[in-house]
Design a protein around this motif. Sequence first.
Motif, PDB file in Angstrom:
ATOM      1  N   THR A  50       8.230 -22.730  25.704  1.00 17.03           N
ATOM      2  CA  THR A  50       7.664 -23.037  24.384  1.00 17.03           C
ATOM      3  C   THR A  50       6.369 -22.274  24.154  1.00 17.03           C
ATOM      4  OG1 THR A  50       8.641 -25.255  24.468  1.00 17.03           O
ATOM      5  CG2 THR A  50       6.875 -24.894  22.880  1.00 17.03           C
ATOM      6  N   LEU A  51       5.504 -22.238  25.183  1.00 21.94           N
ATOM      7  CA  LEU A  51       4.261 -21.473  25.067  1.00 21.94           C
ATOM      8  C   LEU A  51       4.548 -19.991  24.837  1.00 21.94           C
ATOM      9  CD1 LEU A  51       2.014 -23.023  27.870  1.00 21.94           C
ATOM     10  CD2 LEU A  51       1.638 -23.161  25.407  1.00 21.94           C
ATOM     11  N   SER A  52       5.512 -19.463  25.575  1.00 23.08           N
ATOM     12  CA  SER A  52       5.855 -18.048  25.435  1.00 23.08           C
ATOM     13  C   SER A  52       6.387 -17.748  24.043  1.00 23.08           C
ATOM     14  CB  SER A  52       6.895 -17.650  26.491  1.00 23.08           C
ATOM     15  OG  SER A  52       6.398 -17.828  27.794  1.00 23.08           O
ATOM     16  N   VAL A  53       7.249 -18.605  23.539  1.00 19.30           N
ATOM     17  CA  VAL A  53       7.795 -18.407  22.193  1.00 19.30           C
ATOM     18  C   VAL A  53       6.679 -18.431  21.157  1.00 19.30           C
ATOM     19  CG1 VAL A  53       9.180 -19.500  20.387  1.00 19.30           C
ATOM     20  CG2 VAL A  53      10.118 -19.230  22.666  1.00 19.30           C
ATOM     21  N   GLY A  54       5.763 -19.405  21.276  1.00 16.85           N
ATOM     22  CA  GLY A  54       4.680 -19.508  20.305  1.00 16.85           C
ATOM     23  C   GLY A  54       3.753 -18.304  20.328  1.00 16.85           C
ATOM     24  N   LEU A  55       3.338 -17.904  21.522  1.00 18.36           N
ATOM     25  CA  LEU A  55       2.397 -16.789  21.648  1.00 18.36           C
ATOM     26  C   LEU A  55       3.038 -15.459  21.247  1.00 18.36           C
ATOM     27  CD1 LEU A  55       0.759 -17.843  25.010  1.00 18.36           C
ATOM     28  CD2 LEU A  55      -0.376 -17.792  22.787  1.00 18.36           C
ATOM     29  N   LEU A  56       4.242 -15.201  21.754  1.00 18.25           N
ATOM     30  CA  LEU A  56       4.916 -13.958  21.404  1.00 18.25           C
ATOM     31  C   LEU A  56       5.309 -13.932  19.935  1.00 18.25           C
ATOM     32  CD1 LEU A  56       7.190 -13.444  24.545  1.00 18.25           C
ATOM     33  CD2 LEU A  56       5.126 -12.192  23.937  1.00 18.25           C
ATOM     34  N   GLY A  57       5.671 -15.102  19.400  1.00 16.89           N
ATOM     35  CA  GLY A  57       6.000 -15.175  17.979  1.00 16.89           C
ATOM     36  C   GLY A  57       4.801 -14.845  17.100  1.00 16.89           C
ATOM     37  N   PHE A  58       3.626 -15.353  17.471  1.00 17.25           N
ATOM     38  CA  PHE A  58       2.415 -15.053  16.704  1.00 17.25           C
ATOM     39  C   PHE A  58       2.080 -13.567  16.779  1.00 17.25           C
ATOM     40  CE2 PHE A  58      -2.334 -14.883  16.537  1.00 17.25           C
ATOM     41  CZ  PHE A  58      -2.462 -15.196  15.187  1.00 17.25           C
ATOM     42  N   ALA A  59       2.181 -12.997  17.979  1.00 11.97           N
ATOM     43  CA  ALA A  59       1.903 -11.572  18.143  1.00 11.97           C
ATOM     44  C   ALA A  59       2.900 -10.731  17.358  1.00 11.97           C
ATOM     45  CB  ALA A  59       1.950 -11.202  19.622  1.00 11.97           C
ATOM     46  N   ALA A  60       4.172 -11.118  17.389  1.00 12.71           N
ATOM     47  CA  ALA A  60       5.189 -10.377  16.643  1.00 12.71           C
ATOM     48  C   ALA A  60       4.973 -10.490  15.141  1.00 12.71           C
ATOM     49  CB  ALA A  60       6.581 -10.887  17.021  1.00 12.71           C
ATOM     50  N   ALA A  61       4.560 -11.665  14.679  1.00 13.09           N
ATOM     51  CA  ALA A  61       4.290 -11.842  13.256  1.00 13.09           C
ATOM     52  C   ALA A  61       3.153 -10.930  12.805  1.00 13.09           C
ATOM     53  CB  ALA A  61       3.950 -13.306  12.965  1.00 13.09           C
ATOM     54  N   LEU A  62       2.124 -10.814  13.628  1.00 13.10           N
ATOM     55  CA  LEU A  62       1.024  -9.903  13.310  1.00 13.10           C
ATOM     56  C   LEU A  62       1.509  -8.455  13.242  1.00 13.10           C
ATOM     57  CD1 LEU A  62      -1.799 -11.368  15.591  1.00 13.10           C
ATOM     58  CD2 LEU A  62      -1.766 -11.409  13.103  1.00 13.10           C
ATOM     59  N   ALA A  63       2.304  -8.055  14.252  1.00 13.01           N
ATOM     60  CA  ALA A  63       2.765  -6.667  14.325  1.00 13.01           C
ATOM     61  C   ALA A  63       3.673  -6.322  13.149  1.00 13.01           C
ATOM     62  CB  ALA A  63       3.491  -6.432  15.646  1.00 13.01           C
ATOM     63  N   VAL A  64       4.580  -7.225  12.814  1.00 11.94           N
ATOM     64  CA  VAL A  64       5.497  -6.966  11.698  1.00 11.94           C
ATOM     65  C   VAL A  64       4.738  -6.922  10.376  1.00 11.94           C
ATOM     66  CG1 VAL A  64       7.402  -7.962  10.369  1.00 11.94           C
ATOM     67  CG2 VAL A  64       7.542  -7.844  12.853  1.00 11.94           C
ATOM     68  N   TYR A  65       3.802  -7.838  10.201  1.00 14.03           N
ATOM     69  CA  TYR A  65       3.008  -7.817   8.968  1.00 14.03           C
ATOM     70  C   TYR A  65       2.224  -6.523   8.840  1.00 14.03           C
ATOM     71  CZ  TYR A  65      -0.760  -8.890   5.719  1.00 14.03           C
ATOM     72  OH  TYR A  65      -1.663  -8.832   4.688  1.00 14.03           O
ATOM     73  N   GLN A  66       1.664  -6.058   9.947  1.00 16.33           N
ATOM     74  CA  GLN A  66       0.904  -4.809   9.922  1.00 16.33           C
ATOM     75  C   GLN A  66       1.783  -3.640   9.487  1.00 16.33           C
ATOM     76  OE1 GLN A  66      -0.370  -3.333  13.765  1.00 16.33           O
ATOM     77  NE2 GLN A  66      -2.241  -2.460  12.909  1.00 16.33           N
ATOM     78  N   GLN A  67       3.026  -3.614   9.945  1.00 15.14           N
ATOM     79  CA  GLN A  67       3.927  -2.510   9.632  1.00 15.14           C
ATOM     80  C   GLN A  67       4.538  -2.627   8.239  1.00 15.14           C
ATOM     81  OE1 GLN A  67       4.452   0.181  11.567  1.00 15.14           O
ATOM     82  NE2 GLN A  67       2.997  -0.640  13.068  1.00 15.14           N
ATOM     83  N   GLU A  68       4.748  -3.852   7.769  1.00 13.46           N
ATOM     84  CA  GLU A  68       5.591  -4.057   6.592  1.00 13.46           C
ATOM     85  C   GLU A  68       4.851  -4.284   5.282  1.00 13.46           C
ATOM     86  OE1 GLU A  68       9.050  -4.103   6.502  1.00 13.46           O
ATOM     87  OE2 GLU A  68       9.055  -3.422   8.569  1.00 13.46           O
ATOM     88  N   HIS A  69       3.656  -4.859   5.310  1.00 12.79           N
ATOM     89  CA  HIS A  69       3.103  -5.413   4.081  1.00 12.79           C
ATOM     90  C   HIS A  69       2.848  -4.378   2.990  1.00 12.79           C
ATOM     91  CE1 HIS A  69      -0.684  -4.098   5.949  1.00 12.79           C
ATOM     92  NE2 HIS A  69      -1.221  -4.152   4.749  1.00 12.79           N
ATOM     93  N   ASP A  70       2.621  -3.120   3.356  1.00 12.44           N
ATOM     94  CA  ASP A  70       2.389  -2.105   2.329  1.00 12.44           C
ATOM     95  C   ASP A  70       3.458  -1.014   2.335  1.00 12.44           C
ATOM     96  OD1 ASP A  70       1.735  -1.003   4.754  1.00 12.44           O
ATOM     97  OD2 ASP A  70      -0.224  -0.215   4.127  1.00 12.44           O
ATOM     98  N   ALA A  71       4.595  -1.287   2.988  1.00 14.64           N
ATOM     99  CA  ALA A  71       5.684  -0.306   3.029  1.00 14.64           C
ATOM    100  C   ALA A  71       6.481  -0.341   1.730  1.00 14.64           C
ATOM    101  CB  ALA A  71       6.611  -0.597   4.212  1.00 14.64           C
ATOM    102  N   PRO A  72       7.043   0.789   1.302  1.00 14.27           N
ATOM    103  CA  PRO A  72       7.874   0.815   0.089  1.00 14.27           C
ATOM    104  C   PRO A  72       9.090  -0.101   0.238  1.00 14.27           C
ATOM    105  CG  PRO A  72       7.285   3.042   0.779  1.00 14.27           C
ATOM    106  CD  PRO A  72       6.872   2.129   1.890  1.00 14.27           C
ATOM    107  N   HIS A  73       9.372  -0.859  -0.817  1.00 20.50           N
ATOM    108  CA  HIS A  73      10.526  -1.773  -0.877  1.00 20.50           C
ATOM    109  C   HIS A  73      10.441  -2.891   0.162  1.00 20.50           C
ATOM    110  CE1 HIS A  73      12.157   1.374  -3.429  1.00 20.50           C
ATOM    111  NE2 HIS A  73      12.150   2.232  -2.412  1.00 20.50           N
ATOM    112  N   ALA A  74       9.257  -3.184   0.642  1.00 22.61           N
ATOM    113  CA  ALA A  74       9.102  -4.238   1.649  1.00 22.61           C
ATOM    114  C   ALA A  74       9.303  -5.612   1.033  1.00 22.61           C
ATOM    115  CB  ALA A  74       7.724  -4.152   2.293  1.00 22.61           C
ATOM    116  N   THR A  75       9.905  -6.512   1.773  1.00 20.56           N
ATOM    117  CA  THR A  75      10.044  -7.911   1.356  1.00 20.56           C
ATOM    118  C   THR A  75       9.045  -8.807   2.084  1.00 20.56           C
ATOM    119  OG1 THR A  75      11.769  -8.269   3.028  1.00 20.56           O
ATOM    120  CG2 THR A  75      12.488  -7.620   0.830  1.00 20.56           C
ATOM    121  N   ILE A  76       8.441  -8.304   3.164  1.00 20.63           N
ATOM    122  CA  ILE A  76       7.416  -9.047   3.901  1.00 20.63           C
ATOM    123  C   ILE A  76       6.064  -8.552   3.400  1.00 20.63           C
ATOM    124  CG2 ILE A  76       6.471  -9.587   6.180  1.00 20.63           C
ATOM    125  CD1 ILE A  76       9.215  -9.068   7.370  1.00 20.63           C
TER     126      ILE A  76
END
Length: 218
Positions: free
Chosen positions: A122-148
Amino acid sequence: MDKDSRLASWEHRSEVPLGVASLLSLGSYAVRVLGHGQPDAVRDSALALTYATWAMFIVDYGVRWRLSGQGPGFVRRHWLDTVVMVLPLLRPVQIVKVNEAVQRRRGRSRLTLHARVILYATLSVGLLGFAAALAVYQQEHDAPHATIRTFGDSVWWTCSTLGTVGYGDVVPVTPVGRLIAVGLMGVGLALLGAVTGSFSAWLLQVFSREGDDRPRGS
């Protein structure tokens, strides 16, 4: 002191500092990704802290490699440590290792094996999930045709991906974002499978004990 003793001593002393470095690395990364309105000095300091913690992991890896005396075989035998060193996104796993180290130093853990598996997964899922959410947001939020577009969108997408639900209302469109998605799917299946399997094994033990305690002939 032989090599095994020196290696064990180094690992014993470095576990907690590396766990703190993992937290600092995750926090500094969050500041860089989410702190759009922060002064440049704050963001630059966060970037410097990220590199400093990364350097700590590289030094630790090099020291353990040298003390092990295994040569190139160290990489094969410690492949997870190699991946964590190369990919900062996985560094929060070190925090879970610190909790295990603290329990060992206090003596035998009060939690059963099944409870520990569930807790650490559970700890691993929470921590890795938070890190992944940050990484995906960094890549996606200003990309063309992005939904995130927002961090909330990224957290929602991460939860649905880790849960293997995949609603499809928001999806990554960049190559890096999709690569993170593939890794997250694998992590979600592995860790959730560990929780489900451990919980099932615990239920079987409970039912087995109840059967053994039941009076004969009943």
